[in-house]
Design an enzyme around this catalytic site. Structure first.
Site, mmCIF file in Angstrom:
data_model
loop_
_atom_site.group_PDB
_atom_site.id
_atom_site.type_symbol
_atom_site.label_atom_id
_atom_site.label_comp_id
_atom_site.label_asym_id
_atom_site.label_seq_id
_atom_site.Cartn_x
_atom_site.Cartn_y
_atom_site.Cartn_z
ATOM 1 C CG HIS B 85 14.582 14.533 -75.526
ATOM 2 N ND1 HIS B 85 14.194 14.444 -74.360
ATOM 3 C CD2 HIS B 85 14.082 13.514 -76.295
ATOM 4 C CE1 HIS B 85 13.094 13.702 -74.247
ATOM 5 N NE2 HIS B 85 13.060 12.859 -75.368
ATOM 6 C CG ASP B 114 29.028 -0.637 -49.191
ATOM 7 O OD1 ASP B 114 28.860 -0.407 -50.565
ATOM 8 O OD2 ASP B 114 29.044 0.243 -48.402
ATOM 9 C CD1 TRP B 150 18.586 8.728 -80.375
ATOM 10 C CD2 TRP B 150 20.094 7.313 -79.044
ATOM 11 N NE1 TRP B 150 18.037 7.201 -80.325
ATOM 12 C CE2 TRP B 150 19.214 6.452 -79.620
ATOM 13 C CE3 TRP B 150 21.016 6.859 -78.450
ATOM 14 C CZ2 TRP B 150 19.149 5.229 -79.325
ATOM 15 C CZ3 TRP B 150 21.293 5.501 -78.280
ATOM 16 C CH2 TRP B 150 20.086 4.663 -78.646
ATOM 17 C CB SER B 178 30.629 6.110 -65.642
ATOM 18 O OG SER B 178 29.642 6.079 -64.548
ATOM 19 C CB SER B 179 28.244 2.195 -68.294
ATOM 20 O OG SER B 179 27.299 3.344 -68.356
ATOM 21 C CG HIS B 262 18.507 -4.463 -80.244
ATOM 22 N ND1 HIS B 262 17.526 -3.603 -80.617
ATOM 23 C CD2 HIS B 262 17.962 -5.251 -79.497
ATOM 24 C CE1 HIS B 262 16.356 -4.203 -80.250
ATOM 25 N NE2 HIS B 262 16.741 -5.441 -79.556
ATOM 26 C CD GLU B 264 22.225 1.629 -73.620
ATOM 27 O OE1 GLU B 264 23.393 1.164 -73.507
ATOM 28 O OE2 GLU B 264 21.590 2.758 -72.848
ATOM 29 C CE1 TYR B 266 14.657 -6.308 -75.641
ATOM 30 C CE2 TYR B 266 16.804 -6.503 -76.865
ATOM 31 C CZ TYR B 266 15.349 -6.293 -76.810
ATOM 32 O OH TYR B 266 14.384 -6.917 -77.916
ATOM 33 C CB SER B 277 9.586 -9.550 -61.387
ATOM 34 O OG SER B 277 9.678 -9.443 -62.670
ATOM 35 C CG HIS B 311 15.698 -4.982 -85.388
ATOM 36 N ND1 HIS B 311 15.426 -5.864 -84.439
ATOM 37 C CD2 HIS B 311 16.094 -3.830 -84.654
ATOM 38 C CE1 HIS B 311 15.649 -5.542 -83.310
ATOM 39 N NE2 HIS B 311 15.738 -4.167 -83.346
ATOM 40 C CG HIS B 312 17.923 -0.521 -84.613
ATOM 41 N ND1 HIS B 312 17.123 -0.122 -84.027
ATOM 42 C CD2 HIS B 312 18.090 -1.852 -84.095
ATOM 43 C CE1 HIS B 312 16.863 -0.675 -82.670
ATOM 44 N NE2 HIS B 312 17.480 -1.735 -82.557
ATOM 45 C CB THR B 337 8.950 -9.879 -74.797
ATOM 46 O OG1 THR B 337 10.292 -9.910 -75.197
ATOM 47 C CG2 THR B 337 8.723 -8.679 -74.181
ATOM 48 C CE LYS B 340 10.818 -10.465 -67.653
ATOM 49 N NZ LYS B 340 11.568 -11.410 -66.540
ATOM 50 N NE ARG B 459 13.518 8.779 -85.113
ATOM 51 C CZ ARG B 459 14.217 7.953 -84.540
ATOM 52 N NH1 ARG B 459 14.770 6.720 -85.199
ATOM 53 N NH2 ARG B 459 15.161 8.345 -83.423
#
Lengths: 289, 534
Positions: B85, B114, B150, B178-179, B262, B264, B266, B277, B311-312, B337, B340, B459
């Site tokens: 998932h 293009d 994950w 790909s990315s 991390h 990732e 963002y 926006s 921080h993870h 943040t 924004k 979790r």
């Protein structure tokens, strides 16, 4: 089918009777857990105040400045003063928040001068507790029967939070935990102590607790460690010093008796009888198939 | 300026160049296309399929967690579901959806004909379905699919991983390639193909956020590739990067993973900031407040994202000074943040607002993403994180920023731009129905998770203690409401995109920007002659 329905009814009844609606952290039973709770509430209320302000303005605009009410759009699109203010104010709030947090962190990291040292080792899927000064060493397994897990029997109040041999520590003493693992990474957590530390193979992490209130405190493994990650709870019994001493003496006596028994020789019949006893106490982990 | 006017009249008289007459016929159009609109559509359709598959897995998880006890699935399979998932939603649904939107919109927003590298564009899409076929096929392999979450922490994913881990690694490599190609293409397009007069500080915010996101992708996808390669070496070639018994360090894995992980996070939210926006000024009929500070805020969030990864990992036993550094750095992110969010609210303030479906999703984004931001701020406080870490509080937090955050941002973008793509206006009532069902469903699902997390539920567990039962049942009901309401979305875009009312070029009366100057549906080739921007 009827049996399954009955089990379902039973589990529903027992869960609704025992479940509660706790929505917040536990204050816990240690100085640090209470400090953490206070920090948690402080940052929570800061968020609430900011949220009320921001969402207040937003919903005011949504209700008042809508086209259907004939609102005409204003033309402003920048204001340096306002932008500087709302950059600086959050910054100041955060500094104010970080200072007490750092203090608590320093207390949590101060594992010096412990009265009792206990090594905690995570295994797939059980905990091992070794009292370094007492030569006490045992495993702690989930004791919830598999019938309860598979809804074939009603669930008892401590469902999944009960073990055969809980960790026992003395009240009012500084207990240092040396936490490691034997296979994959686990994490040892007792919410009421605010102690959570990863158990990492090859490394020893330290943490500590001083609990004044005797009682039974329950937690779980909190790092995904494989199939039975959800089935390796932590149970800690905090006993007054006298009872703790008695417990230690009993553990030693048990150990001596075992050593004594190991040096005896037994007949086949005696061995069979003893073997049956081991099997029926269910030391095999209950969820394994 | 790299744009060359090739749309000369005499070229149109010849038949040998079908690109000047519209798309090729049949399956070949899709296999060999180099058209940014076709490729954008394929990315979006692929993402929708993955969203539905990943969603189905979420519903299996929530069905099992509806009540205590093991009912539907065994713990082994439960762990495979949580893992797949997460992987599918992150790499299959959210990221390709943003790339799809970028493909469709960036050339039209900057006045380019293009993407800068059209053939690479084709390739970067077409390897993606194979990556996910490999990943999904692991469900049918002996030993099952990846089951280590994950975040695939070693050594659970190396020494103790299932045999399919190798396929997972191969899949991640393909996704990464790909990315990276997608990101190179986006940067090349934005930096080289802007219409005359479209200076950097005139670019729409969606373009800005994607430019910054693309740099993040180029910076961190190789790190992800590196960490999975180290896993591959540990599994098959006898190295011990993450094996303590061989002198390695399991925590090293986490440092490398989160150095990717991390930024990732963002990568999955900055383009959504861009979409929001665009939408809020349109429906508030007022220019975006503080455009320059929005750009600087995105850039500073991106820079800060490189120095907050640990921080993870507050509970892994870092030194005290490490804890303090990562706590301070993380809290710092709240400042840009916050800027924004304040700017979005200031854009609405004294506007002239209407509430069409894209705006509803955008407003829900602002509120619910901010709630996710608040819980993020709470998680940043290192000592308190010891209580939150790896509980459902974290699950609630990242689902608030990813579902009503990233996913609502994508949906807002689709509702906003789909009339431009198809030339048909979507059914508003159906859109609003979809919005309200999703809004209610998402909150019923994820809000109670804060409560069970604080009460102590870890979790990634297939079964739980009895005191967590009530809120888990509620969350499961919400998940099914949210999941089923996505069928309204599918119906709305498939059905009404064909038969809905004809859209005008501007579509929304407050919309500004180059994409609204071309007809709806946008012709197969737009801006063959660069527009003049003043």
């Amino acid at each position: 089918m009827t049996k399954a329905m009955m089990a379902l009814g039973l589990s529903l009844a027992s869960s609704s009777a025992l479940a509660d609606w706790q929505v917040n952290l536990n204050q816990g039973v240690t100085e640090i857990s209470r400090d953490i709770f206070d920090l948690h509430m402080l940052i929570f209320w800061i968020c609430v105040v900011i949220g009320v302000g921001v969402f207040g303005v937003m919903f005011y605009s949504i209700f008042m400045h809508r086209k259907s009410k004939g609102a005409q759009a204003a033309h402003f699109h920048e204001n340096t003063t306002v932008e500087v203010v709302w950059t600086v104010i959050p910054f100041v709030i955060l500094i104010g928040m970080a200072i007490p947090a750092t203090g608590t962190l320093m207390d949590m990291y101060d594992t010096s001068e412990a009265d009792v040292d206990i090594q905690i080792t995570g295994y797939q899927w059980k905990w091992r507790y070794q009292y370094l000064d007492e030569e006490i060493d045992f495993f702690s397994n989930l004791s919830t029967p598999r019938e309860e897990i598979y809804n074939e029997a009603g669930k008892n109040p401590n469902y999944l939070l009960e073990v055969d041999n809980p960790l026992v520590i003395p009240a009012g003493k500084k207990v240092r935990f040396l936490i490691t693992a034997n296979d994959v990474i686990h994490s040892w957590w007792v919410p009421h102590f605010a102690v959570k530390k990863d158990a990492i193979p090859g490394f020893i992490n330290e943490s500590w607790v001083r609990v004044d209130e005797p009682g039974v405190y329950r937690g779980q493994c909190t790092e995904l460690c494989g199939k039975d990650h959800g089935f390796m709870p932590v149970v800690v019994e905090v006993k007054p010093q006298a009872e703790y001493d008695a417990w230690v003496a009993a553990q030693r006596a048990k150990k001596a008796a075992l050593a004594e028994a190991a040096s005896q020789s037994y007949s086949v019949d005696e061995l069979i009888a003893m073997g049956e006893g081991v099997l029926s106490t269910g030391h095999a982990p209950p969820v394994m198939r | 300026m790299a744009t060359v006017d090739i749309d000369l009249p005499h070229v149109k008289d010849h038949d040998h160049d079908p690109h000047h007459h519209g798309p090729a016929k049949g399956i070949g159009r899709w296999l060999f296309t180099t058209n940014h609109k076709d490729i954008g559509s394929m990315y979006l359709i692929f993402s929708l399929c993955m969203f539905l598959i990943g969603g189905l897995m979420a519903l299996i998880i929530r069905a099992e967690l509806f009540q205590p006890g093991l009912q539907l699935v065994e713990p082994e399979f439960f762990n495979q579901m949580t893992t797949m998932h997460g992987l599918i939603m992150v790499f299959g649904a959210v990221m390709p959806a943003f790339v799809g939107l970028a493909n469709w919109m960036i050339p039209m927003m900057i006045g380019a004909p293009d993407m800068a590298l059209p053939r690479m564009n084709n390739w970067s899409f077409w390897i993606l379905p194979f990556a996910f076929l490999i990943l999904l096929s692991s469900l049918f392999m002996e030993g099952g699919a990846p089951n280590f979450g994950w975040t695939f922490y070693a050594p659970l994913s190396t020494t103790y991983g299932p045999p399919s881990t190798t396929y997972f690694i191969f899949g991640v490599h393909i996704m990464g390639i790909s990315s990276i190609m997608g990101a190179i293409n986006i940067i090349a397009t934005i930096l080289n193909l802007r219409a005359p007069g479209m200076t950097l500080m005139k670019m729409p915010l969606f373009v800005w956020t994607w430019l910054i996101t693309a740099f993040l992708l180029i910076a961190v996808m190789p790190v992800l590739a590196g960490v999975v390669t180290m896993m591959l070496m540990d599994i098959h070639f006898g190295t011990s990067f993450f094996n303590a018994a061989g002198g390695g360090d399991p925590v090293l894995f986490q440092h490398i993973f989160w150095f990717f992980g991390h930024p990732e996070v963002y990568i999955m939210i900055l383009p959504a900031f861009g979409i929001i926006s665009e939408i809020i000024p349109t429906f508030a009929r007022k220019r975006l407040f503080g455009y320059p500070s929005m750009v600087y805020a995105v850039a500073s969030i991106a820079l800060l994202s490189f120095i907050v990864w640990a921080h993870h990992m507050f509970t892994v036993g870092m030194p005290l000074v490490g804890e303090v550094f990562f706590m301070f750095a993380t809290m710092l992110i709240a400042v840009p943040t916050g800027v924004k969010v304040f700017n979005w609210v200031a854009t609405m303030f004294r506007g002239s607002m209407t509430f069409e479906t894209p705006m509803l999703f955008a407003l829900a984004f602002v509120v619910l993403f901010t709630i996710g931001g608040f819980s993020g701020l709470m998680l940043a406080i290192a000592p308190v994180d010891f209580q939150y870490h790896d509980t459902y509080f974290v699950v609630a937090h990242f689902h608030y920023v990813l579902v009503p955050g990233a996913v609502f941002g994508i949906m807002a973008g689709v509702y906003y731009w789909l009339p431009k793509w198809t030339g048909h206006v979507l059914n508003e009532s159906l859109g609003k129905f979809h919005f309200w069902m999703s809004f209610v469903g998402v909150n019923i699902t994820f809000f109670p998770m804060h409560f069970v997390g604080l009460a102590g539920m870890p979790r990634r567990i297939p079964d739980y203690a009895l005191q967590f039962a009530d809120f888990n049942s509620i969350a499961s009901v919400g998940a099914f409401i949210f999941g089923l309401s996505q069928l309204i979305f599918v119906y709305n875009i498939i059905h009404n995109a064909r038969v809905g009312e004809k859209a005008t070029a501007q579509v929304w009366d407050g919309a500004h920007g180059l994409e609204w100057t071309v007809p709806s549906p946008a012709p197969y080739h737009t801006f063959s002659t660069p527009p003049k921007v003043d």
